[in-house]
Design a protein around this motif. Structure first.
Motif, PDB file in Angstrom:
ATOM      1  N   ILE A  74       0.881  -1.172   0.000  1.00  0.00           N
ATOM      2  CA  ILE A  74       0.000   0.000   0.000  1.00  0.00           C
ATOM      3  C   ILE A  74       0.912   1.213   0.000  1.00  0.00           C
ATOM      4  CG2 ILE A  74      -1.794   1.278   1.224  1.00  0.00           C
ATOM      5  CD1 ILE A  74      -2.780  -1.499   0.522  1.00  0.00           C
ATOM      6  N   VAL A  75       0.739   2.077  -1.004  1.00  0.00           N
ATOM      7  CA  VAL A  75       1.634   3.222  -1.176  1.00  0.00           C
ATOM      8  C   VAL A  75       0.809   4.507  -1.289  1.00  0.00           C
ATOM      9  CG1 VAL A  75       3.414   4.214  -2.670  1.00  0.00           C
ATOM     10  CG2 VAL A  75       3.245   1.741  -2.433  1.00  0.00           C
ATOM     11  N   PRO A  76       1.117   5.521  -0.474  1.00  0.00           N
ATOM     12  CA  PRO A  76       0.455   6.808  -0.685  1.00  0.00           C
ATOM     13  C   PRO A  76       0.965   7.427  -1.991  1.00  0.00           C
ATOM     14  CG  PRO A  76       2.098   6.999   1.047  1.00  0.00           C
ATOM     15  CD  PRO A  76       2.069   5.565   0.632  1.00  0.00           C
ATOM     16  N   LYS A  77       0.107   8.135  -2.671  1.00  0.00           N
ATOM     17  CA  LYS A  77       0.511   8.747  -3.935  1.00  0.00           C
ATOM     18  C   LYS A  77       1.442   9.933  -3.734  1.00  0.00           C
ATOM     19  CE  LYS A  77      -3.222   7.027  -6.773  1.00  0.00           C
ATOM     20  NZ  LYS A  77      -4.356   7.347  -7.641  1.00  0.00           N
ATOM     21  N   VAL A  78       1.383  10.545  -2.575  1.00  0.00           N
ATOM     22  CA  VAL A  78       2.298  11.642  -2.272  1.00  0.00           C
ATOM     23  C   VAL A  78       3.652  11.034  -1.917  1.00  0.00           C
ATOM     24  CG1 VAL A  78       1.566  11.768   0.166  1.00  0.00           C
ATOM     25  CG2 VAL A  78       2.655  13.720  -0.890  1.00  0.00           C
ATOM     26  N   GLU A  79       4.713  11.569  -2.493  1.00  0.00           N
ATOM     27  CA  GLU A  79       6.059  11.065  -2.197  1.00  0.00           C
ATOM     28  C   GLU A  79       6.514  11.596  -0.853  1.00  0.00           C
ATOM     29  OE1 GLU A  79       9.180  11.563  -5.053  1.00  0.00           O
ATOM     30  OE2 GLU A  79       8.044  10.580  -6.642  1.00  0.00           O
ATOM     31  N   THR A  80       6.594  10.706   0.104  1.00  0.00           N
ATOM     32  CA  THR A  80       7.108  11.003   1.438  1.00  0.00           C
ATOM     33  C   THR A  80       8.001   9.845   1.812  1.00  0.00           C
ATOM     34  OG1 THR A  80       5.088  12.181   2.041  1.00  0.00           O
ATOM     35  CG2 THR A  80       6.478  11.437   3.851  1.00  0.00           C
ATOM     36  N   ASP A  81       9.212  10.110   2.219  1.00  0.00           N
ATOM     37  CA  ASP A  81      10.176   9.050   2.504  1.00  0.00           C
ATOM     38  C   ASP A  81       9.744   8.193   3.689  1.00  0.00           C
ATOM     39  OD1 ASP A  81      12.409   7.425   2.832  1.00  0.00           O
ATOM     40  OD2 ASP A  81      13.780   9.063   3.301  1.00  0.00           O
ATOM     41  N   ARG A  82       9.469   8.805   4.814  1.00  0.00           N
ATOM     42  CA  ARG A  82       9.194   8.068   6.050  1.00  0.00           C
ATOM     43  C   ARG A  82       7.687   7.996   6.325  1.00  0.00           C
ATOM     44  NH1 ARG A  82      14.033   7.802   9.187  1.00  0.00           N
ATOM     45  NH2 ARG A  82      15.676   8.950   8.139  1.00  0.00           N
ATOM     46  N   PHE A  83       7.244   6.805   6.657  1.00  0.00           N
ATOM     47  CA  PHE A  83       5.819   6.550   6.861  1.00  0.00           C
ATOM     48  C   PHE A  83       5.207   7.496   7.896  1.00  0.00           C
ATOM     49  CE2 PHE A  83       2.142   4.034   8.269  1.00  0.00           C
ATOM     50  CZ  PHE A  83       1.582   3.707   7.045  1.00  0.00           C
ATOM     51  N   PHE A  84       5.897   7.685   8.999  1.00  0.00           N
ATOM     52  CA  PHE A  84       5.325   8.514  10.057  1.00  0.00           C
ATOM     53  C   PHE A  84       5.555  10.009   9.853  1.00  0.00           C
ATOM     54  CE2 PHE A  84       5.446   4.315  12.050  1.00  0.00           C
ATOM     55  CZ  PHE A  84       4.089   4.199  12.322  1.00  0.00           C
ATOM     56  N   ASP A  85       6.091  10.393   8.692  1.00  0.00           N
ATOM     57  CA  ASP A  85       6.110  11.799   8.297  1.00  0.00           C
ATOM     58  C   ASP A  85       4.854  12.169   7.513  1.00  0.00           C
ATOM     59  OD1 ASP A  85       8.519  12.315   9.518  1.00  0.00           O
ATOM     60  OD2 ASP A  85       9.712  12.117   7.688  1.00  0.00           O
ATOM     61  N   LEU A  86       4.031  11.172   7.186  1.00  0.00           N
ATOM     62  CA  LEU A  86       2.768  11.460   6.501  1.00  0.00           C
ATOM     63  C   LEU A  86       1.858  12.260   7.427  1.00  0.00           C
ATOM     64  CD1 LEU A  86       2.078   7.937   4.950  1.00  0.00           C
ATOM     65  CD2 LEU A  86       2.702  10.009   3.689  1.00  0.00           C
ATOM     66  N   GLU A  87       1.024  13.101   6.853  1.00  0.00           N
ATOM     67  CA  GLU A  87       0.049  13.863   7.636  1.00  0.00           C
ATOM     68  C   GLU A  87      -0.866  12.890   8.389  1.00  0.00           C
ATOM     69  OE1 GLU A  87      -0.134  17.199   7.954  1.00  0.00           O
ATOM     70  OE2 GLU A  87       1.637  17.401   6.670  1.00  0.00           O
ATOM     71  N   ASP A  88      -1.348  13.312   9.552  1.00  0.00           N
ATOM     72  CA  ASP A  88      -2.179  12.438  10.386  1.00  0.00           C
ATOM     73  C   ASP A  88      -3.389  11.894   9.635  1.00  0.00           C
ATOM     74  OD1 ASP A  88      -0.386  12.903  12.403  1.00  0.00           O
ATOM     75  OD2 ASP A  88      -1.720  14.178  13.589  1.00  0.00           O
ATOM     76  N   ASP A  89      -4.057  12.746   8.876  1.00  0.00           N
ATOM     77  CA  ASP A  89      -5.235  12.289   8.134  1.00  0.00           C
ATOM     78  C   ASP A  89      -4.867  11.215   7.116  1.00  0.00           C
ATOM     79  OD1 ASP A  89      -6.914  13.956   9.540  1.00  0.00           O
ATOM     80  OD2 ASP A  89      -7.021  15.484   7.971  1.00  0.00           O
TER      81      ASP A  89
END
Length: 129
Positions: free
Chosen positions: A39-54
């Protein structure tokens, strides 16, 4: 652009399981078990827990029906979740059908599957979504 972004854009062939505006799910081509999905977010973010809370919350909600479909397609004790992010610098979650904790051991040899195997796995999981 990361490898996963290229997969999401269709620049690299893959076995898509599901997609929405925020996430893309596809078969891991180096699976631990049949039914191993990323499962991959479409926004490129290196670290999983750097993703926005929502986005973190929505990731689990997106994964839930896929995990349930994996359990139906490949009966197991449960679908394990792993977040490591060491292979590709793009946040992602592994969903793996497991019967023991050792089934989530990423140092184990990966399955070697044919194109036909991947297509069968893809069709089986999608049939339960």
């Amino acid at each position: 652009m990361t490898l996963f972004s290229k997969i999401i854009k269709g620049e690299i062939p893959n076995y898509r399981i599901a997609e929405n505006d925020q996430f893309y799910a596809f078969l891991d081509i180096f699976p631990l078990m049949k039914g191993h999905v990323l499962i991959v977010p479409k926004v490129e973010t290196d670290r999983f827990f750097d993703l926005e809370d929502d986005l973190l919350r929505e990731c689990l909600l997106f994964a839930k029906p896929i995990a349930l479909a994996i359990e139906k397609a490949y009966p197991c004790n449960r679908v394990g979740i792993s977040v490591m992010g060491l292979e590709v610098p793009h946040a992602h979650m592994h969903l793996v059908p497991i019967n023991s904790a050792d089934d989530l051991n990423f140092t184990r040899p990966k399955l070697k599957l044919s194109t036909d195997d991947f297509q069968t796995i893809q069709e089986r999981i999608i049939s339960f979504l």
